[in-house]
Scaffold this active site. Structure first.
Site, PDB file in Angstrom:
ATOM      1  CB  SER A 193      -0.920  -0.003   1.218  1.00 30.13           C
ATOM      2  OG  SER A 193      -0.162   0.072   2.406  1.00 30.13           O
ATOM      3  N   GLY A 247      -0.246   4.700   0.318  1.00 31.56           N
ATOM      4  CA  GLY A 247      -0.944   5.922   0.707  1.00 31.56           C
ATOM      5  C   GLY A 247      -1.737   6.490  -0.455  1.00 31.56           C
ATOM      6  CB  ALA A 248      -2.140   9.959  -1.682  1.00 29.99           C
ATOM      7  N   GLY A 254      -2.011   4.898  -3.918  1.00 27.49           N
ATOM      8  CA  GLY A 254      -2.770   3.662  -4.132  1.00 27.49           C
ATOM      9  C   GLY A 254      -2.052   2.420  -3.642  1.00 27.49           C
ATOM     10  N   GLY A 303      -5.092   0.971   5.716  1.00 30.09           N
ATOM     11  CA  GLY A 303      -4.411  -0.236   5.231  1.00 30.09           C
ATOM     12  C   GLY A 303      -5.161  -1.494   5.588  1.00 30.09           C
ATOM     13  CG  ASP A 304      -5.753  -2.080   9.526  1.00 33.42           C
ATOM     14  OD1 ASP A 304      -5.912  -1.282  10.476  1.00 33.42           O
ATOM     15  OD2 ASP A 304      -4.646  -2.551   9.219  1.00 33.42           O
TER      16      ASP A 304
END
Ligand SMILES: Nc1ncnc2c1ncn2[C@@H]1O[C@H](COP(=O)(O)OP(=O)(O)O)[C@@H](O)[C@H]1O
Ligand SMILES: O=P(O)(O)OC[C@H]1O[C@](O)(COP(=O)(O)O)[C@@H](O)[C@@H]1O
Length: 312
Positions: free
Chosen positions: A220, A222-223, A225, A251-252
């Protein structure tokens, strides 16, 4: 059925302030408490979207009892393992301009007997399960190969294992051949010992984790994707959010959506991105419900040469 394991769950206390000034007393505008810890959040997101799940958690003291009450109040099937140490609190302080300050307590040590009791609980719940998902930090003193041992045990039992870990627990788990790992950018960089600045860097690092034993890597960013590197190759995707509210738990939610959609290929990545983006639009560590999830904003890149083009 997806069984989540949270060895170090938390009461997530989210406090909204006008401005956080170090060294001064600040009166909060509002505050809320959510059940937390990464595996807990995965189960919360799954349940909110009617995917069968059980959350195995440690529970200690009055805070541990409150954690279990909150989860049961949300309708989540919980297998709580009583422990002597108090269940921790993780505090997130949010300012109007979106600046988030998070302070996570380390949690309390677990005894050998308590770890054995957790193992027995996971074993009992994993009967017939499709996944065991071990997520989050380890309490002080818990061996960093605990997730690796879980992978080794369930490999022989034919149950797939996903791990979302940080620090030495991640490379240890990778070496034990988990079906899936879900590092964020920082965790990925730490695992490969070099910066992960671009999506190409993330793909290269994810390929390295696969060479070291991971079946699939859902990284992952963040912004930016997320990218998925698995036996089918490399898939990248984004789901832009104009006004992020809180990234805690995003993230979960990404992991939960990915698993709920079959945990393979572009469709699963797209679903995970939609859940992750929905979580970011919600306050605190609220997990998205069906009405919060927008799939139209997801963009997936499935070009066959994507990996080479990103790394070149
Ligand atoms: N600012 C953001 N804008 C849009 N999506 C975001 C943003 N932050 C996080 N996300 C979504 O949440 C997912 C997980 O976020 P990330 O911060 O990478 O993971 P973690 O919460 O595990 O640190 C990302 O892959 C992305 O889909
Ligand atoms: O933001 P993420 O990585 O999805 O996870 C959020 C969850 O992780 C936590 O920050 C705990 O993380 P750690 O287990 O790594 O301390 C919880 O407070 C919160 O519920």
């Amino acid at each position: 059925m997806i069984v989540t394991l949270t060895l170090n769950p938390s009461l997530d206390r989210t406090i909204d302030v006008d401005r956080l000034v170090q060294g001064t007393m600040t009166r909060a505008r509002s505050a809320r408490i959510d059940p937390g810890g990464k595996g807990v959040n995965v189960s919360r997101a799954l349940l909110a979207n009617r995917a069968p799940t059980v959350a195995v958690v440690t529970s200690g003291g009055a805070d541990g009892e409150q954690l279990v009450r909150l989860l049961e109040g949300d309708g989540i099937a919980v297998h709580a393992v009583p422990v002597a140490g108090r269940t921790r609190s993780n505090v997130t302080i949010v300012e109007p301009d979106g600046v988030v300050t998070k302070v996570n307590e380390p949690g309390e040590p677990l005894s050998r007997d308590e770890l054995d009791a957790v193992a027995d609980a996971v074993l009992a719940e994993a009967e017939g399960a499709s996944w065991v998902v071990a997520c989050g930090s380890l309490p002080p003193g818990v061996p960093s190969d605990i997730y690796a041992r879980l992978c080794e045990f369930f490999a022989s039992a034919g149950v797939r294992v996903a791990v979302d870990a940080s620090g030495p627990a991640l490379p240890a788990a990778v070496g034990a051949g988990p079906h899936l790992v879900k590092p964020n950018r920082d965790e990925l960089a730490e695992a490969v010992g070099r910066p992960v600045a671009s999506v190409g860097d993330a793909v290269e690092a994810a390929c390295e984790l696969r060479e070291r034993g991971a079946g699939a890597v859902l990284a992952s960013l963040g912004a930016d994707g997320a990218v998925l590197v698995d036996e089918d190759g490399v898939t990248a995707g984004t789901a832009p959010v104009a006004e992020p509210r809180s990234t805690v738990g995003a993230g979960d939610a990404l992991l939960a959506g990915f698993l709920a959609a079959g945990a393979r290929g572009a469709p699963a990545l797209a679903e995970g991105l939609a859940w992750g983006a929905a979580a970011v639009r919600l306050p605190a560590s609220r997990m998205p419900r069906p009405g919060d999830i927008r799939r139209d904003i997801v963009r997936i890149d499935t070009r066959p040469d994507l990996g080479r083009s990103l790394i070149a």
